[in-house]
Design a protein around this motif. Sequence first.
Motif, mmCIF file in Angstrom:
data_model
loop_
_atom_site.group_PDB
_atom_site.id
_atom_site.type_symbol
_atom_site.label_atom_id
_atom_site.label_comp_id
_atom_site.label_asym_id
_atom_site.label_seq_id
_atom_site.Cartn_x
_atom_site.Cartn_y
_atom_site.Cartn_z
ATOM 1 N N ALA A 230 28.897 44.423 40.472
ATOM 2 C CA ALA A 230 29.374 44.344 39.082
ATOM 3 C C ALA A 230 30.434 43.247 38.989
ATOM 4 C CB ALA A 230 29.964 45.678 38.659
ATOM 5 N N ARG A 237 29.807 47.045 26.821
ATOM 6 C CA ARG A 237 28.670 47.297 27.709
ATOM 7 C C ARG A 237 27.554 46.293 27.408
ATOM 8 N NH1 ARG A 237 24.874 51.740 27.609
ATOM 9 N NH2 ARG A 237 25.918 52.415 25.712
ATOM 10 N N THR A 329 26.589 48.460 36.742
ATOM 11 C CA THR A 329 27.726 49.382 36.801
ATOM 12 C C THR A 329 28.058 49.595 38.260
ATOM 13 O OG1 THR A 329 26.091 51.120 36.625
ATOM 14 C CG2 THR A 329 27.369 50.641 34.657
#
Length: 331
Positions: A230, A237, A329
């Motif tokens: 990430a 998001r 994520t």
Amino acid sequence: MTDTIDTKHLYLRHGADRQVAKSLLLSGKLVAIPTETVYGLAALATNPTAIAAVFAAKQRPLDHPLIVHIGSFSQLDYWVEHVPDEAWRLINEFWPGPLTLLLRKSAKASDAITAGLDTVAVRMPALPELRQLLAELDQGVVAPSANPHKALSPTRAEHVLGSLHGRIDAVLDGGPCDVGLESTIVDLSSGSPRVLRAGPIDADALSQVLGQKVAQPVSHDVKVAGNMRAHYQPNTRLQLLGSAALRHKLSQVGSQSANWVVLHYSELEIPAGITSIKLASQKQLFARHLYDALHQADTLGADEILVEKPPKEGQWMDVWDRLTRASATDL
Ligand code: TXA
Ligand code: MG
């Protein structure tokens, strides 16, 4: 962290401002500099205290090594133990430009720069006025991208100020970056040359110059410090969707809440009420504007940024790499 520094806004095209930037760097201060790829947060590479301040300003973990940026070829010998033949071939072809070489370090490259590794990353950025400034400095500067750790890289001085104002001494404004994505990193320190970070100079171009196949990871698979799943993330998001899936999702608007910003390059029908940013379908132009579009999208208070998946091939691998990390994520 308290914001206490009065960050100066300087301009690369003004000689007097370049001199201010130079004096600041020489006295151990932090100056965000424009490069052709992204803005970097520069500190004198021979000053360990200034280097420590770079890590603090970015909140970057200490085990993430930094790239040394040099302005003249003679500075290369200072940092590396030996410049192999392959390196010279790539240097002749691609420097100054968006190519970082990983070589065995000299004793002068401190652990603060290399995170204790026995290699050092070196690059010569393309902007002539910047190169001149670097050549005039003692031995060049370290310059990680001028953003907080893991966040989106800056391609305009405004992006730098948006996140680091008050934490750094100045930004040297050179206008928007021409390339828009971070440099290619090639490891020439042992064995066969391999790409550690996909970038504007792709594996085919490197292979051609070296006359041998240069391996390029698809994404995530090279285990080096600083290679994180990430990374390059907006605060909003981000979801990557293939063209068909994106079309389908947009066709559902009305039946679900849709506070989205859409970044796309195909011709798409955008429903009323949805903000969209159209990117070019030509790779260089797409890359040049990608981070700027993501920074913009990030300010709109959307629930989600939907990005049309780019092609997963050849020249697009750097875009692919950045976008997959932007959408990842932490596990
Ligand atoms: O285009 C660029 O390269 C920009 C501009 C400002 O020049 N700089 C940049 O720096 O992207 P940064 O710190 O954001 O990314 C440098 C990457 C990190 O992933 C780091 O782990 C890797 O280079 N790196 C640096 N030295 C290394 C080393 N000795 N071994 C392995 N990876 C290294
Ligand atoms: Mg970075």
